[in-house]
Design an enzyme around this catalytic site. Structure first.
Site, PDB file in Angstrom:
ATOM      1  N   VAL A 170      23.791   8.202  -7.172  1.00  0.00           N
ATOM      2  CA  VAL A 170      25.242   7.933  -7.161  1.00  0.00           C
ATOM      3  C   VAL A 170      25.938   8.935  -6.237  1.00  0.00           C
ATOM      4  O   VAL A 170      26.759   9.739  -6.648  1.00  0.00           O
ATOM      5  CB  VAL A 170      25.885   7.938  -8.579  1.00  0.00           C
ATOM      6  CG1 VAL A 170      25.959   6.552  -9.126  1.00  0.00           C
ATOM      7  CG2 VAL A 170      25.175   8.864  -9.542  1.00  0.00           C
ATOM      8  N   GLY A 171      25.544   8.858  -4.959  1.00  0.00           N
ATOM      9  CA  GLY A 171      26.134   9.722  -3.936  1.00  0.00           C
ATOM     10  C   GLY A 171      27.361   9.082  -3.323  1.00  0.00           C
ATOM     11  O   GLY A 171      28.098   8.341  -3.983  1.00  0.00           O
ATOM     12  N   TYR A 215      28.977   5.963  -5.402  1.00  0.00           N
ATOM     13  CA  TYR A 215      30.150   6.290  -6.220  1.00  0.00           C
ATOM     14  C   TYR A 215      31.220   5.196  -6.022  1.00  0.00           C
ATOM     15  O   TYR A 215      31.778   4.676  -6.987  1.00  0.00           O
ATOM     16  CB  TYR A 215      30.712   7.668  -5.850  1.00  0.00           C
ATOM     17  CG  TYR A 215      31.955   7.986  -6.639  1.00  0.00           C
ATOM     18  CD1 TYR A 215      31.861   8.469  -7.945  1.00  0.00           C
ATOM     19  CD2 TYR A 215      33.224   7.741  -6.111  1.00  0.00           C
ATOM     20  CE1 TYR A 215      33.002   8.717  -8.698  1.00  0.00           C
ATOM     21  CE2 TYR A 215      34.369   7.984  -6.856  1.00  0.00           C
ATOM     22  CZ  TYR A 215      34.252   8.473  -8.145  1.00  0.00           C
ATOM     23  OH  TYR A 215      35.379   8.704  -8.891  1.00  0.00           O
ATOM     24  N   LYS A 268      18.479   6.153  15.540  1.00  0.00           N
ATOM     25  CA  LYS A 268      18.777   7.010  14.381  1.00  0.00           C
ATOM     26  C   LYS A 268      18.266   8.401  14.688  1.00  0.00           C
ATOM     27  O   LYS A 268      17.298   8.575  15.444  1.00  0.00           O
ATOM     28  CB  LYS A 268      18.066   6.463  13.146  1.00  0.00           C
ATOM     29  CG  LYS A 268      18.609   6.961  11.832  1.00  0.00           C
ATOM     30  CD  LYS A 268      19.571   5.979  11.206  1.00  0.00           C
ATOM     31  CE  LYS A 268      19.984   6.404   9.832  1.00  0.00           C
ATOM     32  NZ  LYS A 268      20.784   5.408   9.141  1.00  0.00           N
ATOM     33  N   VAL A 284      27.994   6.625  -1.134  1.00  0.00           N
ATOM     34  CA  VAL A 284      28.175   5.165  -1.143  1.00  0.00           C
ATOM     35  C   VAL A 284      28.261   4.653  -2.579  1.00  0.00           C
ATOM     36  O   VAL A 284      29.178   3.918  -2.949  1.00  0.00           O
ATOM     37  CB  VAL A 284      27.018   4.451  -0.398  1.00  0.00           C
ATOM     38  CG1 VAL A 284      27.147   2.941  -0.530  1.00  0.00           C
ATOM     39  CG2 VAL A 284      26.994   4.850   1.076  1.00  0.00           C
TER      40      VAL A 284
HETATM   41  N1  NAI Z   1      26.737   6.421   4.040  1.00  0.00           N
HETATM   42  C1  NAI Z   1      26.727   5.225   4.588  1.00  0.00           C
HETATM   43  O1  NAI Z   1      27.748   4.725   5.063  1.00  0.00           O
HETATM   44  C2  NAI Z   1      25.450   4.446   4.614  1.00  0.00           C
HETATM   45  C3  NAI Z   1      24.369   4.803   3.842  1.00  0.00           C
HETATM   46  N2  NAI Z   1      23.251   4.013   3.836  1.00  0.00           N
HETATM   47  C4  NAI Z   1      22.114   4.380   3.022  1.00  0.00           C
HETATM   48  O2  NAI Z   1      22.503   4.401   1.647  1.00  0.00           O
HETATM   49  C5  NAI Z   1      21.793   5.424   0.956  1.00  0.00           C
HETATM   50  C6  NAI Z   1      22.789   6.379   0.303  1.00  0.00           C
HETATM   51  O3  NAI Z   1      23.604   6.963   1.301  1.00  0.00           O
HETATM   52  P1  NAI Z   1      24.765   8.012   0.933  1.00  0.00           P
HETATM   53  O4  NAI Z   1      25.437   7.591  -0.299  1.00  0.00           O
HETATM   54  O5  NAI Z   1      25.553   8.176   2.181  1.00  0.00           O
HETATM   55  O6  NAI Z   1      23.916   9.305   0.697  1.00  0.00           O
HETATM   56  P2  NAI Z   1      24.169  10.480  -0.358  1.00  0.00           P
HETATM   57  O7  NAI Z   1      23.271  11.582   0.033  1.00  0.00           O
HETATM   58  O8  NAI Z   1      25.615  10.759  -0.503  1.00  0.00           O
HETATM   59  O9  NAI Z   1      23.675   9.816  -1.711  1.00  0.00           O
HETATM   60  C7  NAI Z   1      22.338   9.663  -2.051  1.00  0.00           C
HETATM   61  C8  NAI Z   1      22.208  10.109  -3.489  1.00  0.00           C
HETATM   62  O10 NAI Z   1      20.881   9.860  -3.914  1.00  0.00           O
HETATM   63  C9  NAI Z   1      20.455  10.944  -4.697  1.00  0.00           C
HETATM   64  N3  NAI Z   1      18.995  10.932  -4.720  1.00  0.00           N
HETATM   65  C10 NAI Z   1      18.117  11.348  -3.762  1.00  0.00           C
HETATM   66  N4  NAI Z   1      16.854  11.133  -4.164  1.00  0.00           N
HETATM   67  C11 NAI Z   1      16.948  10.543  -5.387  1.00  0.00           C
HETATM   68  C12 NAI Z   1      15.992  10.072  -6.320  1.00  0.00           C
HETATM   69  N5  NAI Z   1      14.685  10.151  -6.096  1.00  0.00           N
HETATM   70  N6  NAI Z   1      16.439   9.525  -7.488  1.00  0.00           N
HETATM   71  C13 NAI Z   1      17.755   9.441  -7.736  1.00  0.00           C
HETATM   72  N7  NAI Z   1      18.709   9.892  -6.899  1.00  0.00           N
HETATM   73  C14 NAI Z   1      18.301  10.428  -5.746  1.00  0.00           C
HETATM   74  C15 NAI Z   1      21.080  12.159  -4.051  1.00  0.00           C
HETATM   75  O11 NAI Z   1      21.154  13.257  -4.927  1.00  0.00           O
HETATM   76  C16 NAI Z   1      22.458  11.613  -3.661  1.00  0.00           C
HETATM   77  O12 NAI Z   1      23.410  11.817  -4.677  1.00  0.00           O
HETATM   78  C17 NAI Z   1      20.881   6.082   2.002  1.00  0.00           C
HETATM   79  O13 NAI Z   1      19.627   5.443   1.984  1.00  0.00           O
HETATM   80  C18 NAI Z   1      21.592   5.772   3.313  1.00  0.00           C
HETATM   81  O14 NAI Z   1      20.717   5.776   4.423  1.00  0.00           O
HETATM   82  C19 NAI Z   1      23.168   2.859   4.547  1.00  0.00           C
HETATM   83  C20 NAI Z   1      24.214   2.450   5.300  1.00  0.00           C
HETATM   84  C21 NAI Z   1      25.414   3.245   5.462  1.00  0.00           C
HETATM   85  C1  COI Z   2      27.150   4.821  10.897  1.00  0.00           C
HETATM   86  C2  COI Z   2      26.211   4.628   9.803  1.00  0.00           C
HETATM   87  C3  COI Z   2      26.912   4.118   8.640  1.00  0.00           C
HETATM   88  C4  COI Z   2      25.172   3.765  10.366  1.00  0.00           C
HETATM   89  C5  COI Z   2      23.845   4.010   9.804  1.00  0.00           C
HETATM   90  O1  COI Z   2      23.189   4.951  10.163  1.00  0.00           O
HETATM   91  C6  COI Z   2      23.365   3.104   8.786  1.00  0.00           C
HETATM   92  O2  COI Z   2      23.963   2.032   8.582  1.00  0.00           O
HETATM   93  O3  COI Z   2      22.354   3.430   8.157  1.00  0.00           O
END
Ligand code: NAI
Ligand code: COI
Length: 364
Positions: free
Chosen positions: A181-182, A186, A80, A184
């Site tokens: 609600v980012g 959403y 990572k 993923v």
């Molecule tokens: N994007 C992906 O395909 C994957 C994401 N993940 C994990 O899932 C989680 C979310 O990822 P994404 O949706 O891509 O990220 P993102 O950045 O789009 O969404 C995260 C959301 O959490 C909010 N946030 C941050 N701190 C907060 C808090 N203290 N309280 C409430 N809301 C808060 C942010 O404002 C944002 O809207 C992360 O931990 C990421 O590592 C895991 C596997 C794959």
């Molecule tokens: C390609 C990403 C979705 C992989 C990753 O970093 C994760 O699953 O946290």
């Protein structure tokens, strides 16, 4: 943190520190274990309080990827990257190009993709410099943004956890409290709302909350209120470490199932929730959809094939719950056992049969 002590304790292979003054790039690439194949894991861009926090995040996330990829049945190791900076202000083209050259320098030992704070456009810039990046624009034959597929995997995994807790995987009428609600979450909310679940959401970003309220009739609560929401399922979908001494006593949920990486602050918190009878869907099992989707690029991306594999998360969680019951251990330990056993099995077979099992991204 004593870096070498930490690396030795959890057996990390390599940490690469990247600095480029011109672009402001400050990145830490952590490669935990490449027994199964090249390390695949996303790049997170975040503002850390200090450098030690950034190192710890990169290292913990990299180890999580080793376990995630192993348990998902992928022939990939775990790594990572963390880029220190504010994704809203500090990005520039040179930064991702410079980062791409660092990745190229690793000659395929590490393949990157999106994580919190990075986008498909950022990956496209990295792709200018290296082939060892996935989740680039679909126009290049890539799988694009992994988030919707991660969300689908979390949704099917949540159904498995619901079956374990409530005897049925039907989520209609269930209340799900969603933290963050980012990207993923959403899409997760969309699946849940379509099935008839009631949603309670929070986010530090007001617009994200408003979008969930408007699109899915979700109820909004303040940041800190989410832990105490009267709900069936708590879905952590923001950052890690949120299952801890402060939050556990407040939880009312029967199930914890969400997308966030490293949800347990420490292992002992996994034991605590187990003792409380909470059904915990281990983070790296339930959120493997994105990496499963991205890994399919290594074979020449096929969306249908990838989605079918993502649906296997349901069975994988069933297996984790069965191991936990059989061995009388918490589910997070059962997941570790599943991942470690596969690495061990494959490392033995690898020594016997495989000379160089690495994949070639240029096939896509
Ligand atoms: N994007 C992906 O395909 C994957 C994401 N993940 C994990 O899932 C989680 C979310 O990822 P994404 O949706 O891509 O990220 P993102 O950045 O789009 O969404 C995260 C959301 O959490 C909010 N946030 C941050 N701190 C907060 C808090 N203290 N309280 C409430 N809301 C808060 C942010 O404002 C944002 O809207 C992360 O931990 C990421 O590592 C895991 C596997 C794959
Ligand atoms: C390609 C990403 C979705 C992989 C990753 O970093 C994760 O699953 O946290």
């Amino acid at each position: 943190m004593e870096l070498f002590t930490y690396m030795e304790q959890y057996d990390y292979e390599q940490v690469v520190i990247c600095q480029d003054k011109q672009s402001g790039l400050k990145a830490i690439i952590a490669i935990h274990d490449t027994t199964l194949g090249p390390a695949l894991g996303g790049t997170r861009m975040w503002t850390y309080e200090n450098e030690a926090d950034a190192f710890e995040d990169a290292l913990r996330l990299a180890k999580g990827m080793t376990y995630k990829n192993a348990a998902a049945g992928l022939n990939l190791g775990g790594g990572k990257t963390v880029i220190i900076g504010d994704p809203r202000k500090d990005k520039n083209e040179e930064m991702f190009r410079a980062f791409g050259r660092y990745i190229q320098g690793l000659n395929g030992r590490y393949i990157t993709a999106e994580d919190v704070g990075t986008t498909v456009q950022d990956m496209d810039l990295i792709y200018e410099e290296t082939d060892y990046v996935a989740g680039i624009s679909p126009a290049f034959g890539s799988s694009g943004n992994p988030s919707p597929v991660t969300a689908y995997g979390v949704y099917v995994g949540m159904k498995s956890a619901a079956k374990e807790a409530f005897g049925s995987d039907d989520l209609s009428g269930k209340t799900v409290a969603v933290q963050g609600v980012g990207n993923v979450a959403y899409h997760l909310c969309k699946h849940l709302s379509e099935e008839g679940a009631a949603l309670v959401v929070t986010d530090i970003n007001k617009e994200s909350v408003e979008r969930a309220v408007n699109d899915f009739n979700a109820k909004a609560v303040n940041i800190d209120e989410i832990y105490g929401v009267d709900c069936d399922i708590f879905a952590p979908c923001a950052l890690g470490g949120i299952i801890n001494d402060q939050t556990i006593p407040r939880l009312k949920a029967t199930v914890i199932a969400g997308a966030a990486n490293n949800q347990l602050k420490e292992d002992r918190h996994g034991h605590l929730i187990h003792e409380l009878g909470i059904v915990y869907a281990p983070d790296y099992i339930i959120n493997a959809g994105g990496v499963i989707n991205i890994a399919d690029e290594l074979k020449g991306y096929n969306a249908e094939r990838a989605l079918k594999k993502v649906e296997g998360i349901y069975q994988n969680l069933d297996d984790v719950f069965a191991i936990a019951k059989r061995d009388q251990i918490p589910t997070f330990k059962a997941a570790d056992r599943m991942a470690e056993e596969r690495i061990e099995r494959m490392s033995r077979s690898r020594r016997q049969f495989l000379k160089d099992g690495h994949h070639i991204l240029s096939r896509r």
